[in-house]
Scaffold this motif. Structure first.
Motif, PDB file in Angstrom:
ATOM      1  N   THR A 303       0.836  -1.196   0.000  1.00  0.00           N
ATOM      2  CA  THR A 303       0.000   0.000   0.000  1.00  0.00           C
ATOM      3  C   THR A 303       0.869   1.244   0.000  1.00  0.00           C
ATOM      4  O   THR A 303       1.891   1.301   0.698  1.00  0.00           O
ATOM      5  N   SER A 304       0.478   2.226  -0.748  1.00  0.00           N
ATOM      6  CA  SER A 304       1.224   3.482  -0.804  1.00  0.00           C
ATOM      7  C   SER A 304       1.124   4.225   0.525  1.00  0.00           C
ATOM      8  O   SER A 304       0.035   4.416   1.078  1.00  0.00           O
ATOM      9  N   LEU A 305       2.270   4.664   1.032  1.00  0.00           N
ATOM     10  CA  LEU A 305       2.278   5.454   2.267  1.00  0.00           C
ATOM     11  C   LEU A 305       1.550   6.774   2.067  1.00  0.00           C
ATOM     12  O   LEU A 305       0.847   7.247   2.969  1.00  0.00           O
ATOM     13  N   VAL A 306       1.697   7.369   0.895  1.00  0.00           N
ATOM     14  CA  VAL A 306       1.038   8.647   0.611  1.00  0.00           C
ATOM     15  C   VAL A 306      -0.480   8.505   0.676  1.00  0.00           C
ATOM     16  O   VAL A 306      -1.180   9.348   1.265  1.00  0.00           O
ATOM     17  N   ALA A 307      -1.015   7.420   0.098  1.00  0.00           N
ATOM     18  CA  ALA A 307      -2.463   7.198   0.119  1.00  0.00           C
ATOM     19  C   ALA A 307      -2.964   7.037   1.547  1.00  0.00           C
ATOM     20  O   ALA A 307      -4.013   7.577   1.925  1.00  0.00           O
ATOM     21  N   THR A 308      -2.207   6.308   2.351  1.00  0.00           N
ATOM     22  CA  THR A 308      -2.595   6.121   3.744  1.00  0.00           C
ATOM     23  C   THR A 308      -2.518   7.430   4.514  1.00  0.00           C
ATOM     24  O   THR A 308      -3.400   7.752   5.325  1.00  0.00           O
ATOM     25  N   ALA A 309      -1.474   8.202   4.281  1.00  0.00           N
ATOM     26  CA  ALA A 309      -1.302   9.482   4.985  1.00  0.00           C
ATOM     27  C   ALA A 309      -2.473  10.420   4.688  1.00  0.00           C
ATOM     28  O   ALA A 309      -2.955  11.132   5.587  1.00  0.00           O
ATOM     29  N   LYS A 310      -2.951  10.421   3.445  1.00  0.00           N
ATOM     30  CA  LYS A 310      -4.094  11.264   3.086  1.00  0.00           C
ATOM     31  C   LYS A 310      -5.349  10.829   3.831  1.00  0.00           C
ATOM     32  O   LYS A 310      -6.125  11.656   4.324  1.00  0.00           O
ATOM     33  N   GLN A 311      -5.545   9.515   3.937  1.00  0.00           N
ATOM     34  CA  GLN A 311      -6.715   8.990   4.633  1.00  0.00           C
ATOM     35  C   GLN A 311      -6.652   9.320   6.123  1.00  0.00           C
ATOM     36  O   GLN A 311      -7.659   9.727   6.729  1.00  0.00           O
ATOM     37  N   ASP A 313      -4.984  11.776   7.520  1.00  0.00           N
ATOM     38  CA  ASP A 313      -5.110  13.224   7.690  1.00  0.00           C
ATOM     39  C   ASP A 313      -6.575  13.660   7.602  1.00  0.00           C
ATOM     40  O   ASP A 313      -7.005  14.593   8.292  1.00  0.00           O
ATOM     41  N   ALA A 314      -7.338  12.968   6.777  1.00  0.00           N
ATOM     42  CA  ALA A 314      -8.742  13.341   6.591  1.00  0.00           C
ATOM     43  C   ALA A 314      -9.628  12.867   7.737  1.00  0.00           C
ATOM     44  O   ALA A 314     -10.576  13.556   8.123  1.00  0.00           O
ATOM     45  N   SER A 315      -9.324  11.691   8.301  1.00  0.00           N
ATOM     46  CA  SER A 315     -10.245  11.098   9.279  1.00  0.00           C
ATOM     47  C   SER A 315      -9.675  10.914  10.681  1.00  0.00           C
ATOM     48  O   SER A 315     -10.445  10.749  11.641  1.00  0.00           O
TER      49      SER A 315
END
Length: 362
Positions: A303-311, A313-315
């Motif tokens: 899994t991309s770390l960037v994708a997880t970081a965005k999730q 940060d949002a929730s």
């Protein structure tokens, strides 16, 4: 001095320098064996002396090439890489790891230099004699110069390993002194208690079954303990030296505990993890990271770390803020690395956009 005398003197000098270089290579080999045998050790106390003795004996049999390979792959790792027991610890468990902090350039440079060292040693042992003519003055001069150049290459590696040994021994001395002190023994016993199954279960129940005010009934936790750790409540004093569960919880230094009076004159216990632990926030973050990986992971589970970081940060920005503030993590990435729950992979190029993770494979 005539030619024969020149030849005899230089030939003797060559033999002396062969011996000198061999001794230096042997010293390097012994230092590597010491670091590999003692740099990362772990095990239960009753098994430790025997297992460590076997590790030392096994290391003595390894060649210089094998030793260099192991040193390069272990000395520059994060110190949290020592194996941990997967089952509940039934007695004190020792884990000591020594590593060298280094960036990627230094790692690659040291890897090349130590590989060249092995090549030099193999050349001296296996290939020097066939090209050395002890009856030729020119051959003796050539070999003498070669041996001096070889020494100049190995001395920096010798001094580097020597400095690591000195640092390692000083740290080990301080560590041993600490464990022998009253403070060290208390810290050791506290760490053992904090990592116990009963304390970890208490923490998890506090997160999973809280009241609206954030406290959890101790009776709820006791019910879970009896179901998941049968017999544990009856063994508190024999195993841990505490007559009651609140006594054990207070000793762990992980919990706040309150005694609430009831209308009928009785009382009940409630507890929570200490706010400074940020345990609830950490728990929710790990759950969110895992859920994100399950939803967005590729077919190979990465899994991309960037994708997880965005999730996150949002929730879960509040949870991330809490763990960074209270536990000192600089970023989500640092938090995940320290949790030791994930494997990492870096793609082509530099930067966080190329970093992927997945749960460690069992």
């Amino acid at each position: 001095m005539n030619t024969n005398q020149d030849l005899s003197a230089i030939r003797d000098e060559v033999f002396q320098k062969i011996g000198r270089n061999l001794v230096n290579f042997q010293k390097i080999e012994l230092m590597l064996k010491h670091l590999i045998a003692n740099g990362q050790v772990s095990g239960y106390i009753n098994e430790f002396p025997k297992s460590q003795k076997k590790k030392v004996a096994d290391t003595r049999k390894k060649t210089l090439g094998t030793l260099v390979g192991e040193f390069v792959e272990t000395a520059f790792q994060s110190p949290n890489s020592s194996p941990e027991p997967t089952a509940e610890r039934i007695e004190p468990y020792i884990s000591f790891s020594f590593s060298v902090e280094a960036d990627g350039d230094f790692y690659e440079s040291k890897k090349r230099e130590l590989k060249a060292l092995v090549d030099d040693r193999n050349d001296l042992i296996h290939h020097l004699l066939p090209r050395f003519n002890p009856e030729s003055l020119n051959s003796c001069l050539e070999i003498r110069d070669y041996l001096d150049q070889q020494r100049e290459r190995l001395i920096p590696e010798y001094e580097y390993l020597k400095s690591i040994i000195e640092s390692f021994e000083e740290i080990k001395k301080e560590y041993t002194a600490f464990l022998s002190s009253a403070e060290g023994k208390k810290a050791f016993e506290l760490g053992f208690l904090q990592q116990s199954s009963i304390v970890q279960l208490l923490l998890n129940v506090a997160v999973q079954k809280p009241r609206p005010d954030g406290w959890t009934f101790l009776s709820v936790a006791i019910q879970q303990i009896r179901q998941i750790l049968p017999g544990e409540m009856e063994q508190l004093e024999n195993r841990w030296g505490y007559q009651t569960l609140p006594d054990l919880m207070e000793a762990s230094e992980y919990f706040d505990i309150i005694k609430e009076e009831l209308n009928n004159g009785g009382y009940r216990w409630a507890y929570r993890s200490k706010p400074a632990l940020a345990y609830a926030a950490s728990y929710r973050l790990i759950q969110a990271i895992t859920d994100t990986a399950n939803k967005t992971g590729k077919t190979d589970d990465w899994t991309s770390l960037v994708a997880t970081a965005k999730q996150i940060d949002a929730s879960y920005s509040n949870e991330l803020s809490e763990v960074t503030e209270k536990l000192g993590y600089q970023s989500l990435y640092n938090f995940m690395v320290e949790s030791d729950l994930f494997e990492w992979r870096t793609g082509k190029g530099d930067g966080v956009h190329n970093i992927c993770y997945r749960l460690k494979q069992s």
